[in-house]
Design a protein around this motif. Structure first.
Motif, short mmCIF file in Angstrom:
data_model
loop_
_atom_site.label_atom_id
_atom_site.label_comp_id
_atom_site.label_asym_id
_atom_site.label_seq_id
_atom_site.Cartn_x
_atom_site.Cartn_y
_atom_site.Cartn_z
N ASN A 1 -13.18 -51.21 -79.67
CA ASN A 1 -14.09 -51.58 -78.59
C ASN A 1 -14.69 -50.34 -77.92
O ASN A 1 -15.88 -50.31 -77.61
CB ASN A 1 -13.38 -52.44 -77.54
CG ASN A 1 -13.10 -53.84 -78.08
OD1 ASN A 1 -13.74 -54.28 -79.05
ND2 ASN A 1 -12.14 -54.53 -77.47
N ALA A 2 -13.84 -49.35 -77.71
CA ALA A 2 -14.33 -48.11 -77.08
C ALA A 2 -15.37 -47.44 -77.97
O ALA A 2 -16.40 -46.94 -77.49
CB ALA A 2 -13.16 -47.16 -76.83
N GLU B 1 -7.50 -52.56 -81.40
CA GLU B 1 -8.61 -53.37 -80.88
C GLU B 1 -9.34 -52.63 -79.76
O GLU B 1 -10.57 -52.56 -79.74
CB GLU B 1 -8.10 -54.72 -80.34
CG GLU B 1 -7.94 -55.75 -81.45
CD GLU B 1 -7.07 -56.93 -81.01
OE1 GLU B 1 -6.99 -57.18 -79.78
OE2 GLU B 1 -6.48 -57.56 -81.89
N SER B 2 -8.57 -52.07 -78.82
CA SER B 2 -9.23 -51.41 -77.69
C SER B 2 -9.92 -50.12 -78.15
O SER B 2 -10.98 -49.77 -77.63
CB SER B 2 -8.22 -51.12 -76.57
OG SER B 2 -7.21 -50.24 -77.03
N LEU C 1 -10.54 -48.27 -69.78
CA LEU C 1 -10.60 -49.58 -70.42
C LEU C 1 -9.48 -49.74 -71.46
O LEU C 1 -8.79 -50.78 -71.50
CB LEU C 1 -11.97 -49.73 -71.10
CG LEU C 1 -12.44 -51.16 -71.34
CD1 LEU C 1 -12.69 -51.86 -70.01
CD2 LEU C 1 -13.75 -51.14 -72.17
N VAL C 2 -9.29 -48.71 -72.25
CA VAL C 2 -8.25 -48.76 -73.29
C VAL C 2 -6.87 -48.82 -72.67
O VAL C 2 -6.00 -49.63 -73.07
CB VAL C 2 -8.40 -47.54 -74.23
CG1 VAL C 2 -7.14 -47.35 -75.08
CG2 VAL C 2 -9.63 -47.71 -75.12
N SER D 1 -3.30 -54.43 -79.75
CA SER D 1 -4.19 -54.07 -78.64
C SER D 1 -4.63 -52.60 -78.74
O SER D 1 -5.69 -52.23 -78.23
CB SER D 1 -3.49 -54.30 -77.29
OG SER D 1 -2.33 -53.49 -77.20
N THR E 1 -6.22 -52.27 -71.25
CA THR E 1 -5.99 -53.28 -72.29
C THR E 1 -4.56 -53.18 -72.85
O THR E 1 -3.86 -54.18 -73.00
CB THR E 1 -7.00 -53.09 -73.45
OG1 THR E 1 -8.32 -53.12 -72.91
CG2 THR E 1 -6.84 -54.18 -74.49
#
Lengths: 313, 313
Positions: free
Chosen positions: A241-242, A237-238, A259-260, A234, A263
């Motif tokens: 995504n950021a 991945e996060s 957000l991170v 995670s 997650t």
């Protein structure tokens, strides 16, 4: 094909003599400092080093100066024979492994003062070197960059790192040295130190290496259970995504960080810090306008994992 | 006989290149760092240096890093042409004079943070380098030895000295460097720094030089009026008396110090400090049992004078 055995040097003077002899013959000496227990991330630093030098020195030394007395110096893993084997068979061989016993042992000296009990009683933050009273008292500090990120939870860490790297530079006297961008703050601190103290050494930042599932390579990953490991992805991945979100125009750091953190939290991790900072000054940013790096430290179980992605919008 | 003109180098890279070329030819490079405005004391350091090296580099650079903003950086005396003449005609010539303009100017860099106004507002003790916001942030500290004696009244002085000497060592890359025992604490700090940071450089401590009346040679002596100068000899006279007394068995430091302070006071001087300390640790002694040094700083008028005598009983 059998790769060559490295010369193993344990003595400071022998190390410096080897390096000076090599340089007098016109060789470019490259250097990769490590604390041993090598994994593919380290080996990639060695490969990078070879791109910039004729001869390669790898140091293997667990530096007590960067541990505080309440940290895990005594349980830090080591596997010297395994390390030599990896350097030989997976990294294509290196020329020298510098493996000193104790870089803070200066022999007996009249008048050398050991750590004062008053310093310890007053709760002054000390490293294992000061705590054990070895008489070492010179420290290199990169005063702004050492604060924040990993410096917040590990107050002696970067002064220990800057000091041991100075010592190793003065012993190995390399032309080029390679540091991993996995330890982003450390790399920037060393770069700044080399600039500020005018070392005649070129510093290379080597890219972070990931496993196929995205997890940044680290000696500590072996301590993760299979389930923890899955959840720990995670982090990367996060971060990815950021980065994607930022590149699509979402440049407000507070929102990217939230957000991170969310997650990783939902995956069962505990975030030590999640900061988006300027790539050079490591100052926290409110919006991503200049080259930035998103740095994270997070715990999964008892394992503290570091990761980062550079973001340029 | 005409002595040779020194090569004058102002650029860091040119300096390092010259030194590396010399060393590649098997030459031993000796180094004497100075702030210029040379007097016979400096020239004696150059003579000492020549005893230990094939080639001699003298640096002339007034280091802003060792002055605090309330000290006299802007009025520090200089006479570059006179200095070159003295090196040529009184010291028998040197090979290189390294005369950089600004060793803290690293050029423009994105992300380089200058001194934060908050640091200054909080009253943090800073040097002229930090005060002027040059972005330099790496400092070398010899944490115990820098306290006490001159460190008490000049809180940034020794961190500035240790840092500039590190920078100069990394630029000049000498084999040998000479420091005067006139600045006893400075000499010991550099020795300890070289040990602790593993510099491959031999440090020579050169004996203090005195005028015929006993006054220790110093750039500042010219500021003394004839009358002040006569009175200022009370410093060296009382130190010699203390040494004689100690060697005759009077080893209680309190009594030796009282005598010296009284003598200087009666001559019209104001003692900044008068301490008898261990020669290596610089820890204050109650009785002289181990090799000691009696260190004094005293004001005559507006002139602060340093002196010391080593005492072995």
């Amino acid at each position: 094909m059998e790769n060559k055995e490295p010369l193993i040097i344990t003595n400071k003077d022998d190390m410096r003599r080897w390096s000076r002899t090599a340089k007098a013959q016109g060789k470019i000496v490259g250097f990769v400092p490590t604390m041993g227990y090598l994994h593919e991330g380290h080996l990639s630093l060695v490969q990078e080093c070879k791109q910039h030098s004729h001869l390669t020195v790898v140091s293997i030394y667990v530096n007590p100066g960067q541990f505080s007395p309440n940290e895990d110096l005594s349980t830090y893993p080591s596997d010297f024979i395994g390390d030599i084997d990896k350097l030989k068979n997976k990294a294509g061989g290196v020329d020298v492994v510098f493996h000193p016993k104790n870089l803070y042992d200066y022999g007996k000296h009249d008048g050398v003062v050991n750590a004062r009990s008053s310093d310890l009683a007053e709760g002054k933050v000390v490293s294992c070197v000061e705590n054990s009273g070895m008489g070492h008292e010179t420290w290199v500090r990169v005063e702004r960059l050492e604060k924040g990120l990993c410096g917040s939870s590990r107050p002696v860490f970067f002064k220990g790192v800057a000091t041991i790297v100075t010592k190793l530079f003065n012993i190995v006297e390399p032309d080029v040295a390679v540091f991993g961008k996995k330890d982003y703050q450390q790399w920037r601190i060393i770069e700044r130190m080399v600039r500020d103290l005018d070392f005649g050494i070129k510093i290379i930042g080597a890219e972070l290496l990931r496993d196929p599932d995205g997890l940044a390579k680290s000696s500590r990953n072996v301590h993760l259970s299979p389930e923890q490991r899955k959840k720990a992805t995670s982090i990367s991945e996060s971060l990815f995504n950021a980065k994607t979100a930022a590149q699509k125009g979402q440049v407000v750091c507070r929102e990217l960080k939230d957000l991170v953190i969310k997650t990783i939290h939902e995956a069962g991790g505990k975030v030590d810090y999640a900061e988006i900072v300027d790539q050079e000054s490591l100052e926290a940013l409110e919006e991503i306008k200049s080259p930035a790096v998103f740095c994270i430290a997070a715990w999964f179980g008892n394992v503290r994992l570091l990761d980062n992605v550079e973001i340029i919008v």
